[in-house]
Design an enzyme around this catalytic site. Structure first.
Site, PDB file in Angstrom:
ATOM      1  N   GLU A 152      34.892  44.718  48.141  1.00 15.44           N
ATOM      2  CA  GLU A 152      35.410  44.888  49.495  1.00 15.44           C
ATOM      3  C   GLU A 152      34.584  45.923  50.257  1.00 15.44           C
ATOM      4  OE1 GLU A 152      37.819  43.082  50.664  1.00 15.44           O
ATOM      5  OE2 GLU A 152      38.528  42.164  48.801  1.00 15.44           O
ATOM      6  N   THR A 199      41.608  35.316  51.943  1.00 14.68           N
ATOM      7  CA  THR A 199      40.725  34.634  50.990  1.00 14.68           C
ATOM      8  C   THR A 199      41.504  33.758  50.021  1.00 14.68           C
ATOM      9  OG1 THR A 199      39.124  36.450  51.115  1.00 14.68           O
ATOM     10  CG2 THR A 199      38.977  34.981  49.214  1.00 14.68           C
ATOM     11  N   GLY A 207      43.119  36.395  37.421  1.00 16.82           N
ATOM     12  CA  GLY A 207      42.744  35.384  38.403  1.00 16.82           C
ATOM     13  C   GLY A 207      42.880  33.991  37.831  1.00 16.82           C
ATOM     14  N   ILE A 231      41.750  32.907  35.002  1.00 18.12           N
ATOM     15  CA  ILE A 231      41.806  32.868  33.536  1.00 18.12           C
ATOM     16  C   ILE A 231      43.267  32.676  33.101  1.00 18.12           C
ATOM     17  CG2 ILE A 231      41.314  34.145  31.412  1.00 18.12           C
ATOM     18  CD1 ILE A 231      39.271  35.792  33.026  1.00 18.12           C
ATOM     19  N   GLY A 258      29.985  39.243  48.146  1.00 22.65           N
ATOM     20  CA  GLY A 258      31.387  38.965  48.397  1.00 22.65           C
ATOM     21  C   GLY A 258      32.321  39.350  47.273  1.00 22.65           C
ATOM     22  N   LYS A 274      46.704  45.840  36.798  1.00 22.81           N
ATOM     23  CA  LYS A 274      46.690  44.694  35.894  1.00 22.81           C
ATOM     24  C   LYS A 274      47.133  45.083  34.493  1.00 22.81           C
ATOM     25  CE  LYS A 274      42.977  42.407  38.476  1.00 22.81           C
ATOM     26  NZ  LYS A 274      41.527  42.112  38.513  1.00 22.81           N
ATOM     27  N   ASP A 290      42.824  48.850  40.690  1.00 24.50           N
ATOM     28  CA  ASP A 290      43.030  47.433  40.404  1.00 24.50           C
ATOM     29  C   ASP A 290      43.229  47.204  38.909  1.00 24.50           C
ATOM     30  OD1 ASP A 290      42.578  44.413  41.306  1.00 24.50           O
ATOM     31  OD2 ASP A 290      41.289  44.741  39.563  1.00 24.50           O
TER      32      ASP A 290
END
Length: 380
Positions: free
Chosen positions: A173, A10, A117, A119, A170, A188, A184
């Protein structure tokens, strides 16, 4: 600049799409095991074809996961190639090694896409750190869980229904464990605190509670209490080089900034001793937003900006969550071992308790009640 692109998933396809419209950065080779139309001789299934290509000066790692991503990053640096990545799991686990390898081989390393991402969070955090003393980092760092929470609280859907909707759109996952169990967000937060506090924290020491056990009863209780639920991360400096660091669902007042963050948006923040709290809101994930951050790093390297913006201090950051605490909402059928007021069937509001004690007690509760759920309460 000529790059080797590891992974055409992706994010990788998003980077490729953006770079094909530019003329300053060329995708020389692409590593992927699949047959991908349109790549021709640029496609390879052998990492060595990229490693041994002297015309490639920068490797972009977008494979995800720990291995072989970690191995390929280290080998690329030792071969004299710069590295750009969006792989927060790998970076959070191997932060110190990667930075030291970058330094010892005089190559650049960039990770803007790892936290936030699209940002521009990491860029501004590093810029602020040059002048300010960063006291705290945190916020909403996972869009999938924010979408699930927002859907459940606005439409009344159950957890599984909200999760399936996120998957259909989307944003989640097929295996959503990394998001809904907080892995996740933990990765971060670890990266952000390492950069902010100029050290290295053990990501496994960051206490983490996900939202997998959240139910409609919990949502109804939140509304009766007059709170909104958001999935928050938090790391704050303590004296002596230690820090608090945890990830947990948290109840906030309706007028809190986090309560206004809707759908799959993120709100990532930091607090400086001089400039105070700054919030950054936007798309924290997705194909093109994340690809923009990756390409932005490539442009910086191409123009030789901020070749080494990271610390090489490597001092360990001890995590001590016994030094921070608050009230908790707890739903459990087991016997609660913390003083609390019962507010609903099997639902309680505890007295203030340390984060360390609550997370440890939750493990005890789940011996007899695997579905137990808790959320921190931020009363201010």
């Amino acid at each position: 600049m000529k790059i080797g692109l590891l992974g055409m998933g992706t994010i990788g396809s998003g980077v490729y799409e953006i770079l094909e419209k530019r003329g300053d950065i060329e995708v020389q080779r692409v590593l992927d095991l699949r047959k991908i139309a349109g790549l021709g001789d640029r496609l390879t299934a052998r990492f060595e074809d990229i490693l041994e290509d002297g015309s490639i000066d920068t490797v972009v790692e977008l494979m995800g996961g720990l291995e072989p991503a970690h191995e390929y990053v280290v080998r690329s640096m030792r071969a004299g190639k710069n590295v750009v990545t969006a792989n927060k799991l790998m970076v959070s686990r191997h932060f110190d090694e990667i930075l030291r390898t970058s330094q010892s081989n005089d190559v650049a390393f960039r990770l803007s896409a790892c936290v936030g991402g699209g940002i521009p969070y990491i860029h501004n955090l590093l810029r602020a750190r040059r002048v300010d003393f960063i006291l705290w980092v945190g916020g909403i760092v996972n869009g999938t869980t924010n979408l699930i929470l927002d859907t459940m609280q606005s439409s009344g859907e159950g957890f599984q229904e909200a999760l399936r909707e996120a998957q259909r759109m989307g944003y989640a996952e097929a295996d959503p464990s990394s998001d809904i169990d907080g892995v996740d967000a933990r990765s971060k937060l670890t990266i952000a605190m390492n950069l902010a506090f100029d050290g290295v924290a053990d990501t496994n020491a960051v206490l983490t509670e996900g939202i997998r056990n959240l139910t409609g009863q919990d949502i109804r209780c939140f509304k009766k209490l007059g709170f909104a639920c958001r999935f928050l991360s938090s790391a704050r400096r303590l004296e002596g080089g230690a820090a608090t660091a945890y990830v947990e669902p948290t109840l906030v007042r309706p007028d809190a900034p986090e309560a206004a963050v809707r759908k799959n948006d993120n709100m990532i923040s930091f607090e400086g001793a001089y400039a105070g709290v700054q919030h950054f809101i936007g798309q924290g994930a997705g194909k093109l937003p994340t690809a923009c951050a990756v390409v932005g790093d490539l442009i910086d390297l191409d123009r030789r900006r901020h070749l080494s913006p990271f610390t090489t201090n490597g001092a360990p950051i001890a995590i001590d969550n016994a030094q921070v605490g608050h009230r908790y909402y707890v739903r459990t059928a087991a016997r609660l071992g913390i003083p609390a007021e019962k507010i609903d069937d099997r639902a309680y509001l505890t007295e203030p308790v340390s984060v360390a004690r609550m997370h440890a007690h939750a493990e005890e509760l789940r011996v007899s009640d695997p579905g137990a759920f808790f959320a921190g309460m931020r009363d201010e």
